[in-house]
Design a protein around this motif. Structure first.
Motif, PDB file in Angstrom:
ATOM      1  N   LEU A 279       0.827  -1.203   0.000  1.00  0.00           N
ATOM      2  CA  LEU A 279       0.000   0.000   0.000  1.00  0.00           C
ATOM      3  C   LEU A 279       0.864   1.257   0.000  1.00  0.00           C
ATOM      4  O   LEU A 279       0.619   2.195  -0.763  1.00  0.00           O
ATOM      5  N   ARG A 280       1.891   1.272   0.862  1.00  0.00           N
ATOM      6  CA  ARG A 280       2.779   2.437   0.901  1.00  0.00           C
ATOM      7  C   ARG A 280       3.458   2.652  -0.445  1.00  0.00           C
ATOM      8  O   ARG A 280       3.576   3.784  -0.920  1.00  0.00           O
ATOM      9  N   LEU A 281       3.892   1.580  -1.065  1.00  0.00           N
ATOM     10  CA  LEU A 281       4.582   1.684  -2.341  1.00  0.00           C
ATOM     11  C   LEU A 281       3.648   2.194  -3.437  1.00  0.00           C
ATOM     12  O   LEU A 281       4.034   3.008  -4.283  1.00  0.00           O
ATOM     13  N   ARG A 282       2.404   1.739  -3.393  1.00  0.00           N
ATOM     14  CA  ARG A 282       1.446   2.060  -4.445  1.00  0.00           C
ATOM     15  C   ARG A 282       0.794   3.428  -4.246  1.00  0.00           C
ATOM     16  O   ARG A 282       0.542   4.163  -5.209  1.00  0.00           O
ATOM     17  N   GLU A 283       0.512   3.792  -2.999  1.00  0.00           N
ATOM     18  CA  GLU A 283      -0.333   4.950  -2.716  1.00  0.00           C
ATOM     19  C   GLU A 283       0.409   6.162  -2.163  1.00  0.00           C
ATOM     20  O   GLU A 283      -0.091   7.279  -2.260  1.00  0.00           O
ATOM     21  N   PHE A 284       1.576   5.954  -1.546  1.00  0.00           N
ATOM     22  CA  PHE A 284       2.219   7.026  -0.793  1.00  0.00           C
ATOM     23  C   PHE A 284       3.550   7.447  -1.414  1.00  0.00           C
ATOM     24  O   PHE A 284       4.271   6.625  -1.979  1.00  0.00           O
ATOM     25  N   GLY A 285       3.859   8.721  -1.264  1.00  0.00           N
ATOM     26  CA  GLY A 285       5.183   9.244  -1.571  1.00  0.00           C
ATOM     27  C   GLY A 285       5.742   9.881  -0.309  1.00  0.00           C
ATOM     28  O   GLY A 285       4.986  10.373   0.528  1.00  0.00           O
ATOM     29  N   PHE A 286       7.058   9.880  -0.152  1.00  0.00           N
ATOM     30  CA  PHE A 286       7.680  10.371   1.075  1.00  0.00           C
ATOM     31  C   PHE A 286       8.824  11.337   0.766  1.00  0.00           C
ATOM     32  O   PHE A 286       9.638  11.089  -0.128  1.00  0.00           O
ATOM     33  N   VAL A 287       8.877  12.435   1.543  1.00  0.00           N
ATOM     34  CA  VAL A 287      10.025  13.336   1.554  1.00  0.00           C
ATOM     35  C   VAL A 287      10.376  13.573   3.016  1.00  0.00           C
ATOM     36  O   VAL A 287       9.515  13.971   3.806  1.00  0.00           O
ATOM     37  N   PHE A 288      11.630  13.326   3.367  1.00  0.00           N
ATOM     38  CA  PHE A 288      12.049  13.455   4.761  1.00  0.00           C
ATOM     39  C   PHE A 288      12.944  14.683   4.942  1.00  0.00           C
ATOM     40  O   PHE A 288      13.323  15.354   3.991  1.00  0.00           O
ATOM     41  N   GLN A 289      13.273  14.959   6.198  1.00  0.00           N
ATOM     42  CA  GLN A 289      14.067  16.138   6.537  1.00  0.00           C
ATOM     43  C   GLN A 289      15.414  16.129   5.828  1.00  0.00           C
ATOM     44  O   GLN A 289      15.853  17.142   5.300  1.00  0.00           O
ATOM     45  N   HIS A 290      16.068  14.985   5.820  1.00  0.00           N
ATOM     46  CA  HIS A 290      17.348  14.853   5.135  1.00  0.00           C
ATOM     47  C   HIS A 290      17.138  14.108   3.819  1.00  0.00           C
ATOM     48  O   HIS A 290      16.358  13.148   3.764  1.00  0.00           O
ATOM     49  N   PRO A 291      17.796  14.527   2.765  1.00  0.00           N
ATOM     50  CA  PRO A 291      17.602  13.887   1.458  1.00  0.00           C
ATOM     51  C   PRO A 291      18.267  12.515   1.397  1.00  0.00           C
ATOM     52  O   PRO A 291      19.452  12.398   1.078  1.00  0.00           O
ATOM     53  N   TYR A 292      17.509  11.497   1.724  1.00  0.00           N
ATOM     54  CA  TYR A 292      18.046  10.133   1.717  1.00  0.00           C
ATOM     55  C   TYR A 292      18.130   9.616   0.282  1.00  0.00           C
ATOM     56  O   TYR A 292      17.122   9.272  -0.326  1.00  0.00           O
ATOM     57  N   LEU A 293      19.329   9.591  -0.240  1.00  0.00           N
ATOM     58  CA  LEU A 293      19.589   9.101  -1.587  1.00  0.00           C
ATOM     59  C   LEU A 293      20.712   8.076  -1.530  1.00  0.00           C
ATOM     60  O   LEU A 293      21.591   8.156  -0.671  1.00  0.00           O
ATOM     61  N   LEU A 294      20.680   7.119  -2.443  1.00  0.00           N
ATOM     62  CA  LEU A 294      21.747   6.126  -2.527  1.00  0.00           C
ATOM     63  C   LEU A 294      22.915   6.731  -3.304  1.00  0.00           C
ATOM     64  O   LEU A 294      22.771   7.128  -4.456  1.00  0.00           O
TER      65      LEU A 294
ATOM     66  N   ALA B 187      -1.361   8.860  -4.140  1.00  0.00           N
ATOM     67  CA  ALA B 187      -2.578   9.435  -3.567  1.00  0.00           C
ATOM     68  C   ALA B 187      -2.260  10.409  -2.450  1.00  0.00           C
ATOM     69  O   ALA B 187      -2.989  11.373  -2.221  1.00  0.00           O
ATOM     70  N   VAL B 188      -1.164  10.149  -1.719  1.00  0.00           N
ATOM     71  CA  VAL B 188      -0.756  11.022  -0.616  1.00  0.00           C
ATOM     72  C   VAL B 188       0.758  11.169  -0.619  1.00  0.00           C
ATOM     73  O   VAL B 188       1.483  10.186  -0.773  1.00  0.00           O
ATOM     74  N   ILE B 189       1.212  12.398  -0.430  1.00  0.00           N
ATOM     75  CA  ILE B 189       2.638  12.652  -0.203  1.00  0.00           C
ATOM     76  C   ILE B 189       2.805  13.074   1.249  1.00  0.00           C
ATOM     77  O   ILE B 189       2.161  14.020   1.711  1.00  0.00           O
ATOM     78  N   PHE B 190       3.644  12.360   1.977  1.00  0.00           N
ATOM     79  CA  PHE B 190       3.958  12.685   3.364  1.00  0.00           C
ATOM     80  C   PHE B 190       5.332  13.364   3.390  1.00  0.00           C
ATOM     81  O   PHE B 190       6.313  12.795   2.915  1.00  0.00           O
ATOM     82  N   ALA B 191       5.375  14.558   3.953  1.00  0.00           N
ATOM     83  CA  ALA B 191       6.622  15.312   4.006  1.00  0.00           C
ATOM     84  C   ALA B 191       6.946  15.640   5.457  1.00  0.00           C
ATOM     85  O   ALA B 191       6.183  16.349   6.126  1.00  0.00           O
TER      86      ALA B 191
END
Length: 218
Positions: A80-95, A156-160
């Motif tokens: 569900l999280r993968l399909r419906e949600f997007g996330f942006v956190f305080q620190h830019p977590y990138l590989l 459907a939802v972006i959590f920041a």
């Protein structure tokens, strides 16, 4: 679309009981920009993690499309999280070993979304840097890559969670504006300690000591 019903989160910190969230009931509709405002330690990030399924409540319920998020299996909740949600956190977590383009594609593994990823990087002013590794980008550019990743697939939802905290004010405003402008019909739920970042919000929820004390327009 997402609703919390008297949701709470309590944990022990060196034997002391801490109420990170207490009886919080809110509803987020599709297309809304909802801000969660409060000082450090007020419980706003805990509430965001409860709403998105990253943490499990110790009381109450989180409903997504009417279904109890935490009654699902771990696998169903992850899908569900993968399909419906997007996330942006305080620190830019990138590989670090992947390019900006490849980091964006991580949001939708196994899907053919290369053209969409490049389009997002273009509108965010990063198309010419799509092949660069994170260490070759500025802090603001890295956070914009995270914005592109969160927007991929039109969630459907972006959590920041405090997405502007590690940026200067101008870059912070740019990031919030980009999230708001390109989220389409999706909702945006953003927590911050800075009220100036919520000027475009439809509603602002105020948290103090884990409890919602006030609700108002952005």
């Amino acid at each position: 679309m997402i609703q919390t019903e008297r949701v709470g989160l309590t944990y022990l910190d060196h034997g002391r009981e801490v109420h990170a969230c207490q009886d919080v009931s809110i509803r987020v509709e599709r297309g809304e920009f909802v801000g969660i405002l409060g000082p450090s330690g007020s419980g706003k990030s805990s509430l965001l993690y409860l709403m998105s399924g990253l943490k499990t409540p110790t009381s109450g319920q989180v409903l997504v499309h009417g279904d109890d998020l935490h009654a699902m299996t771990d696998e169903s909740r992850a899908k569900l999280r993968l399909r419906e949600f997007g996330f942006v956190f305080q620190h830019p977590y990138l590989l670090g070993y992947l390019s900006a383009f490849e980091n964006v594609l991580l949001a939708r593994p196994g899907e053919d979304r290369g053209a969409e990823a490049l389009e997002l990087l273009d509108v965010l002013g990063l198309q010419s840097k799509a092949d660069r590794k994170p260490h070759e980008l500025s802090g603001g550019e890295r956070q914009r890559v995270c914005v592109a990743r969160a927007l991929l697939g039109r969630p459907a939802v972006i959590f920041a969670d405090e997405p502007t905290a590690s940026l200067d004010h101008r870059n912070g405003e740019v990031v919030v504006d980009l999230l708001n402008r390109y989220r389409g019909e999706g909702a945006l739920v953003m927590v911050t300690h800075d009220p100036s970042m919520l000027k475009g919000a439809d509603r602002v929820l105020h948290l103090v000591d884990g409890a919602m004390v006030e609700e108002g327009l952005g």
